[in-house]
Design an enzyme around this catalytic site. Structure first.
Site: not given
Length: 180
Positions: A96-98, A100, A120
């Site tokens: 997720h985020s970083l 991802g 994500e």
């Protein structure tokens, strides 16, 4: 039952939490910036019936070492690679985020460690530090063309076909690039 482990690499001691059967395929879970292994607590019970999960605290996060000046994408990718190496087989990586963006970089830099990746909300712009990243180019192409296609009421299945047949920056179609 959760097991807290330390992963030592490049002079950094990383904290991870391992759940699920040791012989099962491994899913590595990578959190976003300023988060920790706790990000994925809700998901672990759904996965551990079939998978071994490794939740990693990136350097400078959670219970992992703080290493001043070492917070760049290459370091996070190295952390994720070290977590994947706790498995004997390529891992499924969810970020997720970083996490991802890191999963995308890991997939490109260490494809032998990655069986599949789920990204994500990745800040793909963070991948600038990874030279020749055609995944970033593909996302740029999508970002530019998808709104125009949607404005023309192109159905989602036709849109997927159009995007799949578009050339990637390295030559093969986007579909070939993603599925090879």
């Amino acid at each position: 039952m959760s097991e807290s482990v330390r992963i030592e690499h490049d002079g950094v001691s990383l904290h991870a939490v391992v759940d699920g059967p040791a012989e099962a395929p491994t899913v590595v879970l990578l959190h976003g910036i300023t988060s920790s292994v706790r990000t994925w607590e809700w998901l672990v019970p759904h996965l551990t019936r079939q998978y071994r999960t490794v939740r990693l605290d990136f350097r400078g996060h959670g219970q992992s070492d703080r290493t001043p000046g070492a917070y760049e994408m290459a370091g996070y990718v190295a952390d994720a690679a070290a977590a994947c190496r706790t498995s004997d087989a390529p891992c499924i990586v969810i970020g997720h985020s970083l996490g991802g963006a890191t999963a995308a970089g890991l997939s490109q830099r260490h494809p032998e460690l990655v069986r599949a990746a789920v990204l994500e909300d990745p800040p793909i712009g963070a991948l600038r530090s990874l030279e020749g990243n055609s995944l970033k180019d593909a996302f740029t192409l999508m970002r530019q063309s998808v709104p125009q296609l949607q404005a023309n009421n192109v159905p989602p299945d036709a849109l997927a076909g159009i995007l799949g047949s578009a050339p990637s920056a390295t030559g093969p179609t986007f579909a070939e690039f993603l599925h090879t």
